[in-house]
Design an enzyme around this catalytic site. Sequence first.
Site, mmCIF file in Angstrom:
data_model
loop_
_atom_site.group_PDB
_atom_site.id
_atom_site.type_symbol
_atom_site.label_atom_id
_atom_site.label_comp_id
_atom_site.label_asym_id
_atom_site.label_seq_id
_atom_site.Cartn_x
_atom_site.Cartn_y
_atom_site.Cartn_z
ATOM 1 N N GLU A 148 0.574 -1.476 0.516
ATOM 2 C CA GLU A 148 -0.002 -0.580 0.187
ATOM 3 C C GLU A 148 0.784 0.997 -0.355
ATOM 4 O O GLU A 148 1.869 1.402 0.579
ATOM 5 C CB GLU A 148 -0.797 0.111 0.833
ATOM 6 C CG GLU A 148 -0.335 0.296 2.658
ATOM 7 C CD GLU A 148 -1.506 0.135 3.799
ATOM 8 O OE1 GLU A 148 -2.289 0.953 3.727
ATOM 9 O OE2 GLU A 148 -0.462 -0.039 5.153
ATOM 10 N N GLU A 243 -10.546 1.897 8.526
ATOM 11 C CA GLU A 243 -9.410 2.222 8.831
ATOM 12 C C GLU A 243 -9.544 3.773 9.624
ATOM 13 O O GLU A 243 -8.687 4.250 8.977
ATOM 14 C CB GLU A 243 -8.471 1.629 8.007
ATOM 15 C CG GLU A 243 -6.871 1.252 8.895
ATOM 16 C CD GLU A 243 -5.988 1.116 7.966
ATOM 17 O OE1 GLU A 243 -4.666 0.042 8.074
ATOM 18 O OE2 GLU A 243 -6.082 2.187 6.838
#
Length: 267
Positions: A148, A243
Site C-alpha cells: 500500500e 480504517e
Amino acid sequence: MSHALRHAVNCSILFTELPLLERPAAVREAGFEAVEFWWPFAAAVPSDREAEAFVSAVQDAGVQLVGLNFFAGDMPAGDRGVVSSPKRAGEFRDNVEATIGIGERLGCRAFNALYGNRDEDASDELAVENLGLAARAAARIDATVLLEPVSGAERYPLRTAADVLAVIDRVQVPNLGLLADLYHLAVNGDDVDRVIAEHTDRIAHVQIADAPGRNEPGTGTLPLDRQLAALESNGYAGWVALEYKPSTTTNDSFGWLPRERRGLPTS
C-alpha cells in the site's frame, strides 16, 4: 451509500477503547461480520499462548478475519514495515511463517506488507526478494500479499498507486496486489478516480477514511461513495475496510452506515 460492497472493521484503529482481544466481539455486536488487524503482537513471532488467544478471540466472536498485516516494527515509534530493512530480514522471514500460519487457521486470504521507511540501509532489491518470499508463502493457502501507499510518514517511499504498481511489477508474482487506501492516496495527492478507472483489476483490498482528519466517512470532503460505486462497477468485489480514527466513540462513528448495510442480517 450507493454501492453494495461488504465492510470490514479494522480493530487496530477502531474500538481502541477496549482491550485488543475484546474488539472482535464488539465488531460483531455492532452488526459487522468481518475484521482486519495490523500485526497484533509486539514481537515478529508471538508466543504460542499469544497466538492462541488471538485466534480464539476472532473465532469466538464469530467474525471473519479478512486482512492481517505482517510485522511492521514499532509503529508508534514511527516504523512502517521491515520489508526493505537488511538488519531485520531474519525477523521478517520468521514473521511470514507466523502470519501465514495464523491466517490459515482463521481463513484469512489477504496479508499487508508495509514496505518500510527509506533509511540509510534500506534496500529495494531486498524488498523485492522479501515480497516474493511472502507471496510464495501466501500462495500455499491461496492468499494474496498486499502493498500500500502510505501518507503521514515522511520517509515511506510508496506514496502513489503508481509507486506500488512499479514494485509489484518488479516482483513478478501473480498473488501480489495493490491495497487501495482511498484516504492515503487522496492525502498524497494521487488521482484516485484515475487509479480506479485504470487499475481496478490490480486492486486486491480497499480501505477508507475521510480527509482531512482520517475520521469516519462524512466528516471530510472525500467522495468515497462515488469512488466505491466506481470500484464496484469496474468489477471490484472485495472488502472495504473501515480504517479510520473515530471522531467520537467507535459505535457512534458508525452512524453513516445503516445497520442493514453492515453485513449481518438485522433481527
